[in-house]
Design an enzyme around this catalytic site. Structure first.
Site, PDB file in Angstrom:
ATOM      1  CD  GLU A  39      -8.812  -3.660  -3.724  1.00 31.11           C
ATOM      2  OE1 GLU A  39      -9.868  -4.248  -3.471  1.00 31.11           O
ATOM      3  OE2 GLU A  39      -8.743  -2.638  -4.423  1.00 31.11           O
ATOM      4  CG  HIS A  46      -2.074   0.950   1.063  1.00 31.03           C
ATOM      5  ND1 HIS A  46      -2.014   2.268   1.431  1.00 31.03           N
ATOM      6  CD2 HIS A  46      -3.304   0.750   0.524  1.00 31.03           C
ATOM      7  CE1 HIS A  46      -3.172   2.841   1.136  1.00 31.03           C
ATOM      8  NE2 HIS A  46      -3.965   1.954   0.583  1.00 31.03           N
TER       9      HIS A  46
HETATM   10  C1  LIG Z   1      -0.686  -0.606  -3.916  1.00 32.08           C
HETATM   11  C2  LIG Z   1       0.621  -0.316  -4.645  1.00 32.08           C
HETATM   12  C3  LIG Z   1       0.283   0.221  -6.055  1.00 32.08           C
HETATM   13  C4  LIG Z   1       1.403   0.732  -3.867  1.00 32.08           C
HETATM   14  O1  LIG Z   1       2.375   1.179  -4.684  1.00 32.08           O
HETATM   15  P1  LIG Z   1       3.589   2.055  -4.199  1.00 32.08           P
HETATM   16  O2  LIG Z   1       3.399   2.727  -2.911  1.00 32.08           O
HETATM   17  O3  LIG Z   1       3.888   2.938  -5.357  1.00 32.08           O
HETATM   18  O4  LIG Z   1       4.635   0.941  -3.947  1.00 32.08           O
HETATM   19  P2  LIG Z   1       5.984   0.889  -4.693  1.00 32.08           P
HETATM   20  O5  LIG Z   1       5.682   0.675  -6.132  1.00 32.08           O
HETATM   21  O6  LIG Z   1       6.772   2.095  -4.300  1.00 32.08           O
HETATM   22  O7  LIG Z   1       6.605  -0.418  -4.068  1.00 32.08           O
HETATM   23  C5  LIG Z   1       7.892  -0.461  -3.499  1.00 32.08           C
HETATM   24  C6  LIG Z   1       8.554  -1.722  -3.994  1.00 32.08           C
HETATM   25  O8  LIG Z   1       7.818  -2.852  -3.545  1.00 32.08           O
HETATM   26  C7  LIG Z   1       7.355  -3.615  -4.639  1.00 32.08           C
HETATM   27  N1  LIG Z   1       5.984  -3.998  -4.405  1.00 32.08           N
HETATM   28  C8  LIG Z   1       4.979  -3.197  -3.935  1.00 32.08           C
HETATM   29  N2  LIG Z   1       3.848  -3.896  -3.845  1.00 32.08           N
HETATM   30  C9  LIG Z   1       4.140  -5.144  -4.268  1.00 32.08           C
HETATM   31  C10 LIG Z   1       3.370  -6.307  -4.421  1.00 32.08           C
HETATM   32  N3  LIG Z   1       2.061  -6.316  -4.117  1.00 32.08           N
HETATM   33  N4  LIG Z   1       3.971  -7.418  -4.898  1.00 32.08           N
HETATM   34  C11 LIG Z   1       5.278  -7.407  -5.210  1.00 32.08           C
HETATM   35  N5  LIG Z   1       6.074  -6.331  -5.082  1.00 32.08           N
HETATM   36  C12 LIG Z   1       5.498  -5.210  -4.625  1.00 32.08           C
HETATM   37  C13 LIG Z   1       7.431  -2.688  -5.855  1.00 32.08           C
HETATM   38  O9  LIG Z   1       7.664  -3.452  -7.029  1.00 32.08           O
HETATM   39  C14 LIG Z   1       8.579  -1.785  -5.510  1.00 32.08           C
HETATM   40  O10 LIG Z   1       9.772  -2.398  -5.898  1.00 32.08           O
HETATM   41  P3  LIG Z   1      10.970  -1.511  -6.498  1.00 32.08           P
HETATM   42  O11 LIG Z   1      11.355  -0.600  -5.380  1.00 32.08           O
HETATM   43  O12 LIG Z   1      11.997  -2.526  -6.866  1.00 32.08           O
HETATM   44  O13 LIG Z   1      10.389  -0.776  -7.679  1.00 32.08           O
HETATM   45  C15 LIG Z   1       1.488  -1.601  -4.767  1.00 32.08           C
HETATM   46  O14 LIG Z   1       1.788  -2.090  -3.483  1.00 32.08           O
HETATM   47  C16 LIG Z   1       0.810  -2.678  -5.598  1.00 32.08           C
HETATM   48  O15 LIG Z   1       0.938  -2.664  -6.812  1.00 32.08           O
HETATM   49  N6  LIG Z   1       0.078  -3.656  -4.946  1.00 32.08           N
HETATM   50  C17 LIG Z   1      -0.623  -4.664  -5.666  1.00 32.08           C
HETATM   51  C18 LIG Z   1      -1.934  -4.112  -6.202  1.00 32.08           C
HETATM   52  C19 LIG Z   1      -2.974  -3.931  -5.099  1.00 32.08           C
HETATM   53  O16 LIG Z   1      -3.167  -4.783  -4.244  1.00 32.08           O
HETATM   54  N7  LIG Z   1      -3.683  -2.786  -5.182  1.00 32.08           N
HETATM   55  C20 LIG Z   1      -4.735  -2.449  -4.242  1.00 32.08           C
HETATM   56  C21 LIG Z   1      -4.289  -1.329  -3.350  1.00 32.08           C
HETATM   57  S1  LIG Z   1      -5.456  -1.037  -2.051  1.00 32.08           S
END
Ligand SMILES: CC(C)(COP(=O)(O)OP(=O)(O)OC[C@H]1O[C@@H](n2cnc3c(N)ncnc32)[C@H](O)[C@@H]1OP(=O)(O)O)[C@@H](O)C(=O)NCCC(=O)NCCS
Length: 382
Positions: free
Chosen positions: A319, A261
């Site tokens: 989710e 998140h």
């Molecule tokens: C929710 C979400 C978009 C948050 O994104 P964010 O704050 O921008 O997180 P980041 O993209 O900065 O993540 C940091 C790192 O963890 C990784 N990461 C984050 N969530 C992850 C997940 N669910 N699975 C695998 N890796 C994940 C990212 O790839 C990133 O890696 P990097 O630093 O090598 O690029 C992200 O966690 C995600 O895509 N989750 C899955 C989708 C989901 O469940 N969405 C519903 C949200 S309520």
């Protein structure tokens, strides 16, 4: 030549509004909705009470509650054009969020004012009241069934389940959905809420703002994750396969849906409320085997995410348990994100009311990183 300054990609940490609607404390894992801790209000309030609270900043009196319920009940029907659009969308098997967006647009036909800002009070009641009708009708049409007309003797959540399954739900099923809708009703300045506020800030109307928000919610990084989260549990099938399955996905650079998140660095408090609601619900019926497997898979995913991104604290988000609860209630996967919208529209509208009271248009800046002084070459010379 470039005037590049540092860009805050994703606007992380930028404070763009002062709000009384909800507060997300990502470090403590707390969500406060208009003064109430989520775990206090979500399992106890009806959705109508919750919406009133979000819009007015206080819970309704008995009279206000009765009047609000009557207004909503009277507004549940949708124009026949909306049904025509939903039928056309179902024939093409369109994404349920596209169908919801198209049908929601027909609510403008009921406009009674030519003010560009519309009548926000009337639009808010219409949007809140009709989202379940649209979402249930489309879910049935996708399955080749006829829509079921709303009933006026059922509460908002119970009527949604009734229209979805053509059967009056048990009190436990209605409560399960009500707790879910309350839980997702608002969540700080998330992407769809911000979208709604941007549109409202131009003095546009609430129907336009909510339709913009629907577009933002459709994306898998926002509201579109529960379907894939459920698929993952089904694909794993049995716990002995979980470790290999998750490791393969992570090695391919894929994200685990339902985990991680932007704001929470601990477990999402909504996941706690929903997992309690799911545990209660599955104790009295539903696919208990699948629920138990999902709980075991959750532990494996969290452990492997910690190995994959040490210290990033990727935890279960809303989710994952949304998927379990909605599946337990018998909803088909395409109905998951529209059901999220049935709950979140209450929050979007609360932000529309709040934004309308602000007089300033939301207009951030960008840094230009393109060329300067490019000479013009006429078409015939290119
Ligand atoms: C929710 C979400 C978009 C948050 O994104 P964010 O704050 O921008 O997180 P980041 O993209 O900065 O993540 C940091 C790192 O963890 C990784 N990461 C984050 N969530 C992850 C997940 N669910 N699975 C695998 N890796 C994940 C990212 O790839 C990133 O890696 P990097 O630093 O090598 O690029 C992200 O966690 C995600 O895509 N989750 C899955 C989708 C989901 O469940 N969405 C519903 C949200 S309520």
């Amino acid at each position: 030549m470039s005037n590049a300054t540092e860009v805050n990609a994703g606007l992380e940490g930028v404070v763009a509004a002062a709000t009384r609607v909800s507060h997300v404390d990502g470090l403590a894992g707390k969500l406060v909705i208009s003064g109430y801790p989520l775990e206090t209000i979500a399992p106890n309030a009806t959705f109508e009470e919750m919406a009133w609270l979000l819009w007015h900043g206080k819970v309704p009196s008995q009279k206000e509650y009765a009047d609000f319920k009557a207004q909503l009940t009277a507004a549940r029907d949708i124009p026949s054009l909306a049904y025509d659009l939903l039928r056309a969308a179902a024939e093409k098997k369109l994404h349920a969020m596209d169908a919801l967006r198209m049908a929601a647009g027909t609510l403008s036909l009921q406009n009674t004012t030519d003010s560009p800002g519309g009548d926000i009070e009337r639009d808010a009641v219409l949007l809140l009241a009709t989202f379940p009708t649209i979402a249930a009708a489309y879910s049935r049409l996708l399955e080749g069934k006829q829509p079921v007309a709303p009933r006026s003797d059922l509460g908002h959540a119970a009527n949604y389940l009734y229209m979805m399954f053509d059967e009056v739900p048990s009190a436990e099923r209605a409560r399960g959905l009500e707790t879910y809708l309350n839980t997702v009703s608002d969540h700080g300045l998330n992407a769809s809420t911000f979208t709604a506020r941007v549109i409202m800030s131009t003095q546009s109307d609430a129907i336009s703002a909510v339709i913009g928000a629907l577009g933002a919610l459709k994306g898998p990084l926002h509201g579109g994750a529960p379907g894939p989260a459920l698929d993952m549990v089904f694909e794993i099938g049995e716990i002995s396969r979980a470790e290999g399955y998750v490791k393969d996905k992570l090695a391919r650079g894929e994200r685990m849906m339902g985990f991680g998140h932007r704001v929470y660095k601990v477990r999402d408090p909504r996941a706690d409320v929903l997992s309690k609601a799911a545990a209660q619900f599955f104790a009295s019926g539903g696919d208990k085997k699948m629920y138990d497997l999902a709980c075991q898979v959750e532990t494996v995913v969290i452990r492997l995410l910690e190995e994959h991104k040490p210290g990033r604290k990727l935890q279960t988000n809303v989710e994952y348990y949304t998927a379990l609860l909605l599946h337990g209630l018998g909803l088909a996967v395409p109905a998951f994100t529209p059901t999220f919208a049935v709950g979140r529209v209450a929050g979007w509208l609360a932000h529309c009311f709040e934004q309308k009271r602000e007089s300033r248009i939301i207009r951030p800046s960008s840094t230009y990183v393109g060329e300067y002084d490019t000479p013009w070459v006429p078409l015939e010379k290119r």
